[in-house]
Write an enzyme that holds these catalytic residues in place. Structure first.
Site, short mmCIF file in Angstrom:
data_model
loop_
_atom_site.label_atom_id
_atom_site.label_comp_id
_atom_site.label_asym_id
_atom_site.label_seq_id
_atom_site.Cartn_x
_atom_site.Cartn_y
_atom_site.Cartn_z
N ASN A 88 -27.05 11.56 20.24
CA ASN A 88 -27.56 11.99 18.78
C ASN A 88 -28.48 11.10 18.37
OD1 ASN A 88 -25.94 9.91 17.73
ND2 ASN A 88 -24.20 10.81 18.71
N ARG A 89 -28.86 11.33 17.19
CA ARG A 89 -29.92 10.63 16.39
C ARG A 89 -29.69 9.22 15.82
NH1 ARG A 89 -32.09 13.89 12.70
NH2 ARG A 89 -34.15 12.53 12.86
#
Length: 416
Positions: free
Chosen positions: A216-217
């Site tokens: 994920n970011r």
């Protein structure tokens, strides 16, 4: 503070030297006596006149300057703290070797005060085995190393090696001064004095094959900001760090984890005896059902492979369940984070209130995320929901300001 604390501020010869002027100003505004000791190379970036004007003190670089004051020994002997920023690869190597070929390295050798360095250099230099070994050596000797941040470097480069901002360095120095000074005893007047807080931060990665993962970011910036705020509030902080794109706050007890399962085990162990836990990490909801021992390759025109995912355990919910089964076994306050988006079934806050009821945590920090919101940014906007019907708290500002609000709400919940 009954006597003016004395700081030696060493300046290494890197482009980031210009950022240290702001740190010097913070030290001076806090009432400290500061002697700036630049390396000769650093004066190519920021001149002697700048440091003398900002510090109000004469500035020297060599051991044969101000010899009548025995400067190369006196500065170190009188210092309450030595801070070096930026610490270049060359300066780190010289410190690790115990060299004394300029005034700054002489000062470090002659001082029994705490030493804090903030390395800053290009990514390749920071990750070079020689630098890695030198940093490990300095840490083994008790020197505090503030890890560099991730971001824009000189030119077009970007990556690990960026000097942290002045406020972060100032806060780290404040903690070292408070801990080391014989004038300051243990603080009992802070909101979290005597408390132990576990904080998770960063994003987990679920391996698919030796070169790919589901992730994920998350940068970890908000979670590490919470850790800093909890430290400043007097807590003992255990930071469970997944993959971070930011430095680790000095003073935390650090445990690293990569996957959701590793994070679960680390958090569960850290929570034994803790007063509170803040689950700020972005934990992957799913992981690949199967791991390929070799890289999954494209084969002609067969198309893309089909991936089967399985659900990861809900760490936040498991902490709540454990506390229900044995109230003495888990933290008194459990704080969750919810990165939400609205959809056809409801708004961000609709989903957040539902999650608070479903998870059973005490506080839920809610922020809307998107391509330019939340992840990786310097600012954040959140709403803090409470399970005991305390008023909602809305905060917009830097991630440090958001973290301070979260810690304030946490302390209030502990008191309740």
């Amino acid at each position: 503070m009954t006597a003016q604390q004395r700081i030696v501020l060493g300046i290494g010869g890197g482009i980031a030297a210009y950022k240290v002027a702001a740190l010097l100003r913070l030290f001076k505004e806090s009432g400290r006596h500061v002697d700036v000791v630049p390396t000769e190379a650093s004066l190519q970036f920021v001149g002697r006149a700048t440091w003398e004007a900002l510090s109000g003190r004469p500035v020297h670089t060599g051991v044969f300057e101000a010899v009548e004051d025995v400067n190369h020994v006196r500065l170190g002997q009188e210092a309450d703290l030595v801070v070096i920023a930026p610490a270049t690869a060359d300066l780190v190597a010289r410190l690790a070797a115990g060299m004394a070929n300029d005034l700054l390295t002489n000062t470090v050798l002659a001082s029994r005060a705490p030493v804090m360095i903030a390395p800053a250099m290009h990514t390749e230099m920071w990750e070079n085995p020689a630098t890695t070994a030198n940093i490990a050596t300095l840490r083994s000797r008790g020197i505090t190393v503030v890890d560099p941040g991730v971001g824009r470097l000189t030119g077009k480069d970007s990556g690990p090696g960026r000097l942290p901002e002045a406020q972060e360095l100032f806060d780290a120095a404040q903690r070292l001064l408070a801990a080391a000074s014989h004038l300051v005893g243990p603080r009992t007047d802070l909101p979290l004095s005597g408390r132990t807080v576990v904080v998770s931060a960063g994003g987990t990665r679920e391996p698919l094959d030796p070169v790919r993962f589901l992730g994920n970011r998350s940068s970890g910036k908000q979670g590490t900001a919470v850790a800093r705020a909890a430290l400043a509030a007097g807590a003992t902080v255990k930071l469970i760090a997944a993959h971070l794109e930011t430095g680790v706050p000095p003073g935390v007890e650090l445990v690293t984890a990569s996957t959701a399962l590793e994070l679960r085990d680390a958090v569960t162990a850290a929570c034994e005896g803790a007063d509170a836990v803040v689950m700020a990490a972005a934990v992957a909801d799913f992981r690949p059902a199967d791991y390929a021992d070799s890289k999954i390759k494209k084969k002609g025109d067969d198309g893309a492979p089909t991936l089967t995912l399985v659900r990861n355990p809900d760490i936040l919910a498991s902490l709540v369940d454990q506390r229900r089964e044995d109230p003495a076994s888990g933290p008194a306050v459990i704080v969750g984070f919810a990165a939400e988006t609205g959809d056809d079934d409801g708004s961000v806050m609709d989903h957040a209130r539902s999650k608070l009821a479903r998870k059973g945590c005490d506080l839920l920090v809610v922020n809307e995320v998107g391509a330019t919101l939340g992840f990786g940014t310097e600012d954040n906007t959140v709403t803090i929901l409470s399970a005991d019907d305390a008023p909602e708290v809305h905060v917009a500002g830097t991630k440090d300001e958001v973290a301070e609000a979260v810690v304030t709400a946490l302390a209030a919940a502990l008191n309740r």
